[in-house]
Design a protein around this motif. Structure first.
Motif, PDB file in Angstrom:
ATOM      1  N   PRO A 133     120.639  21.981 -20.834  1.00  0.00           N
ATOM      2  CA  PRO A 133     120.766  20.814 -19.941  1.00  0.00           C
ATOM      3  C   PRO A 133     119.981  21.010 -18.628  1.00  0.00           C
ATOM      4  O   PRO A 133     119.373  20.068 -18.119  1.00  0.00           O
ATOM      5  N   THR A 134     119.974  22.247 -18.118  1.00  0.00           N
ATOM      6  CA  THR A 134     119.232  22.506 -16.869  1.00  0.00           C
ATOM      7  C   THR A 134     117.731  22.400 -17.117  1.00  0.00           C
ATOM      8  O   THR A 134     116.992  21.854 -16.300  1.00  0.00           O
ATOM      9  N   GLN A 135     117.280  22.912 -18.258  1.00  0.00           N
ATOM     10  CA  GLN A 135     115.850  22.792 -18.596  1.00  0.00           C
ATOM     11  C   GLN A 135     115.431  21.330 -18.567  1.00  0.00           C
ATOM     12  O   GLN A 135     114.414  20.960 -17.977  1.00  0.00           O
ATOM     13  N   ARG A 136     116.249  20.491 -19.200  1.00  0.00           N
ATOM     14  CA  ARG A 136     115.925  19.059 -19.297  1.00  0.00           C
ATOM     15  C   ARG A 136     115.870  18.438 -17.889  1.00  0.00           C
ATOM     16  O   ARG A 136     114.954  17.702 -17.558  1.00  0.00           O
ATOM     17  N   LYS A 137     116.872  18.777 -17.072  1.00  0.00           N
ATOM     18  CA  LYS A 137     116.943  18.223 -15.713  1.00  0.00           C
ATOM     19  C   LYS A 137     115.724  18.661 -14.891  1.00  0.00           C
ATOM     20  O   LYS A 137     115.091  17.854 -14.205  1.00  0.00           O
ATOM     21  N   VAL A 138     115.384  19.950 -14.975  1.00  0.00           N
ATOM     22  CA  VAL A 138     114.250  20.479 -14.203  1.00  0.00           C
ATOM     23  C   VAL A 138     112.944  19.816 -14.654  1.00  0.00           C
ATOM     24  O   VAL A 138     112.138  19.383 -13.832  1.00  0.00           O
ATOM     25  N   VAL A 139     112.763  19.711 -15.972  1.00  0.00           N
ATOM     26  CA  VAL A 139     111.525  19.100 -16.482  1.00  0.00           C
ATOM     27  C   VAL A 139     111.425  17.650 -16.032  1.00  0.00           C
ATOM     28  O   VAL A 139     110.385  17.211 -15.530  1.00  0.00           O
ATOM     29  N   VAL A 143     116.263  18.262  -4.733  1.00  0.00           N
ATOM     30  CA  VAL A 143     115.046  17.613  -4.232  1.00  0.00           C
ATOM     31  C   VAL A 143     113.947  18.660  -4.126  1.00  0.00           C
ATOM     32  O   VAL A 143     114.207  19.781  -3.681  1.00  0.00           O
ATOM     33  N   TYR A 144     112.737  18.306  -4.555  1.00  0.00           N
ATOM     34  CA  TYR A 144     111.595  19.204  -4.376  1.00  0.00           C
ATOM     35  C   TYR A 144     110.703  18.651  -3.259  1.00  0.00           C
ATOM     36  O   TYR A 144     110.286  17.493  -3.334  1.00  0.00           O
ATOM     37  N   PRO A 145     110.383  19.467  -2.250  1.00  0.00           N
ATOM     38  CA  PRO A 145     109.547  18.984  -1.148  1.00  0.00           C
ATOM     39  C   PRO A 145     108.056  18.993  -1.511  1.00  0.00           C
ATOM     40  O   PRO A 145     107.238  19.677  -0.905  1.00  0.00           O
ATOM     41  N   VAL A 146     107.731  18.226  -2.521  1.00  0.00           N
ATOM     42  CA  VAL A 146     106.375  18.240  -3.095  1.00  0.00           C
ATOM     43  C   VAL A 146     105.901  16.792  -3.266  1.00  0.00           C
ATOM     44  O   VAL A 146     106.726  15.897  -3.514  1.00  0.00           O
ATOM     45  N   ASP A 147     104.576  16.569  -3.148  1.00  0.00           N
ATOM     46  CA  ASP A 147     104.008  15.224  -3.333  1.00  0.00           C
ATOM     47  C   ASP A 147     104.391  14.659  -4.706  1.00  0.00           C
ATOM     48  O   ASP A 147     104.751  15.402  -5.618  1.00  0.00           O
ATOM     49  N   ARG A 148     104.240  13.332  -4.843  1.00  0.00           N
ATOM     50  CA  ARG A 148     104.606  12.687  -6.110  1.00  0.00           C
ATOM     51  C   ARG A 148     103.377  12.205  -6.887  1.00  0.00           C
ATOM     52  O   ARG A 148     103.484  11.367  -7.786  1.00  0.00           O
ATOM     53  N   ASP A 149     102.198  12.734  -6.512  1.00  0.00           N
ATOM     54  CA  ASP A 149     100.985  12.326  -7.232  1.00  0.00           C
ATOM     55  C   ASP A 149     100.209  13.552  -7.709  1.00  0.00           C
ATOM     56  O   ASP A 149      98.975  13.595  -7.675  1.00  0.00           O
ATOM     57  N   VAL A 150     100.955  14.545  -8.168  1.00  0.00           N
ATOM     58  CA  VAL A 150     100.338  15.796  -8.622  1.00  0.00           C
ATOM     59  C   VAL A 150      99.623  15.548  -9.953  1.00  0.00           C
ATOM     60  O   VAL A 150     100.137  14.840 -10.822  1.00  0.00           O
ATOM     61  N   ASP A 151      98.423  16.116 -10.112  1.00  0.00           N
ATOM     62  CA  ASP A 151      97.654  15.922 -11.356  1.00  0.00           C
ATOM     63  C   ASP A 151      98.184  16.778 -12.504  1.00  0.00           C
ATOM     64  O   ASP A 151      98.269  16.316 -13.638  1.00  0.00           O
ATOM     65  N   ILE A 152      98.479  18.038 -12.204  1.00  0.00           N
ATOM     66  CA  ILE A 152      98.915  18.962 -13.270  1.00  0.00           C
ATOM     67  C   ILE A 152     100.018  19.872 -12.709  1.00  0.00           C
ATOM     68  O   ILE A 152      99.877  20.411 -11.611  1.00  0.00           O
ATOM     69  N   ILE A 153     101.079  20.019 -13.481  1.00  0.00           N
ATOM     70  CA  ILE A 153     102.111  21.005 -13.124  1.00  0.00           C
ATOM     71  C   ILE A 153     102.132  22.074 -14.217  1.00  0.00           C
ATOM     72  O   ILE A 153     102.272  21.752 -15.401  1.00  0.00           O
ATOM     73  N   PHE A 154     101.944  23.323 -13.798  1.00  0.00           N
ATOM     74  CA  PHE A 154     102.078  24.452 -14.721  1.00  0.00           C
ATOM     75  C   PHE A 154     103.472  25.041 -14.510  1.00  0.00           C
ATOM     76  O   PHE A 154     103.846  25.363 -13.377  1.00  0.00           O
ATOM     77  N   CYS A 155     104.217  25.172 -15.572  1.00  0.00           N
ATOM     78  CA  CYS A 155     105.582  25.690 -15.461  1.00  0.00           C
ATOM     79  C   CYS A 155     105.787  26.698 -16.591  1.00  0.00           C
ATOM     80  O   CYS A 155     106.480  26.444 -17.562  1.00  0.00           O
ATOM     81  N   ARG A 156     105.123  27.844 -16.447  1.00  0.00           N
ATOM     82  CA  ARG A 156     105.107  28.821 -17.529  1.00  0.00           C
ATOM     83  C   ARG A 156     106.172  29.889 -17.324  1.00  0.00           C
ATOM     84  O   ARG A 156     106.285  30.467 -16.238  1.00  0.00           O
ATOM     85  N   ASN A 157     106.903  30.149 -18.387  1.00  0.00           N
ATOM     86  CA  ASN A 157     107.836  31.285 -18.417  1.00  0.00           C
ATOM     87  C   ASN A 157     108.882  31.245 -17.313  1.00  0.00           C
ATOM     88  O   ASN A 157     109.239  32.275 -16.736  1.00  0.00           O
ATOM     89  N   VAL A 158     109.336  30.064 -16.973  1.00  0.00           N
ATOM     90  CA  VAL A 158     110.412  29.902 -15.990  1.00  0.00           C
ATOM     91  C   VAL A 158     111.597  29.184 -16.635  1.00  0.00           C
ATOM     92  O   VAL A 158     112.754  29.579 -16.428  1.00  0.00           O
ATOM     93  N   LEU A 159     111.288  28.163 -17.439  1.00  0.00           N
ATOM     94  CA  LEU A 159     112.363  27.371 -18.053  1.00  0.00           C
ATOM     95  C   LEU A 159     113.258  28.234 -18.929  1.00  0.00           C
ATOM     96  O   LEU A 159     114.445  27.946 -19.096  1.00  0.00           O
ATOM     97  N   ILE A 160     112.688  29.319 -19.450  1.00  0.00           N
ATOM     98  CA  ILE A 160     113.444  30.223 -20.317  1.00  0.00           C
ATOM     99  C   ILE A 160     114.688  30.790 -19.631  1.00  0.00           C
ATOM    100  O   ILE A 160     115.621  31.230 -20.282  1.00  0.00           O
ATOM    101  N   TYR A 161     114.697  30.778 -18.291  1.00  0.00           N
ATOM    102  CA  TYR A 161     115.857  31.303 -17.560  1.00  0.00           C
ATOM    103  C   TYR A 161     117.027  30.325 -17.541  1.00  0.00           C
ATOM    104  O   TYR A 161     118.136  30.697 -17.155  1.00  0.00           O
ATOM    105  N   PHE A 162     116.775  29.056 -17.879  1.00  0.00           N
ATOM    106  CA  PHE A 162     117.792  28.014 -17.714  1.00  0.00           C
ATOM    107  C   PHE A 162     118.394  27.613 -19.055  1.00  0.00           C
ATOM    108  O   PHE A 162     117.739  27.709 -20.106  1.00  0.00           O
ATOM    109  N   ASP A 163     119.657  27.108 -18.996  1.00  0.00           N
ATOM    110  CA  ASP A 163     120.248  26.588 -20.236  1.00  0.00           C
ATOM    111  C   ASP A 163     119.618  25.223 -20.552  1.00  0.00           C
ATOM    112  O   ASP A 163     118.889  24.656 -19.735  1.00  0.00           O
TER     113      ASP A 163
END
Ligand code: SAM
Length: 158
Positions: free
Chosen positions: A113-119, A91-111
């Motif tokens: 299936p985890t990348q897909r789940k996180v995204v 669970v992420y303790p974050v609002d559900r009406d965010v306009d833009i999510i930047f997720c740079r150079n983090v997904l590379i750490y995950f395999d």
């Protein structure tokens, strides 16, 4: 720096007449990274890529000439908050009406299936039509199982 970069770009848009309010939330799993970010203090070398005109408006030099550092102006620090968050959490303790999510150079750490789940989990926090932006090394996250439409190589929408 990434959160402040977003805040600077948005604040600059407002200064040229755009009508909106904003707040930026920067997250990371590392408390030391977050503590550093919260101070908003950088060396002149670190902000060298910032255009001079923006650096002049958004960073203040230390009053102590012995300290070769600059600090993000208080107004911008007030609209930029930081919070510890592990992208692997259920669970992420974050609002559900965010306009833009930047997720740079983090997904590379995950395999994969985890990348897909996180995204997919991150995207449940976007408002309809919101944007999900990744780094150039991560533009391959687009695949059939992810409910994202690619609008530019690193920009997706839900
Ligand atoms: C290479 S840095 C990228 C920082 C920033 N997004 C940028 O592009 O400049 C990767 C960051 O991901 C964070 N990180 C690693 N695993 C994480 C996780 N499971 N949840 C949240 N953040 C994580 C690290 O602490 C590190 O600060």
């Amino acid at each position: 720096m990434e959160a402040y970069t977003v805040a600077i770009v948005l604040d600059d848009m407002i200064s040229t007449g755009a009508k909106f309010q904003f707040s930026v939330l920067g997250t990371d799993i590392s408390t030391s990274v977050l503590q550093l970010a919260e101070t908003g203090i950088y060396t002149p070398e670190m902000i060298a890529p910032v255009p001079a005109e923006l650096a002049k408006r958004y960073f203040l030099s230390s009053r102590d000439p012995a300290r070769d550092e600059v600090r993000v102006i208080p107004r911008l620090r007030r609209s930029t908050n930081f919070m510890r968050m592990n992208l692997m959490d259920e669970v992420y303790p974050v609002d559900r009406d965010v306009d833009i999510i930047f997720c740079r150079n983090v997904l590379i750490y995950f395999d994969k299936p985890t990348q897909r789940k996180v995204v997919e989990q991150l995207c449940t926090h976007l408002r309809p039509g919101g944007y999900f932006i990744v780094g150039h090394s991560e533009s391959m996250i687009h695949n059939e199982s992810i409910m994202l439409q690619q609008v530019q190589p690193t920009i997706f929408t839900v």
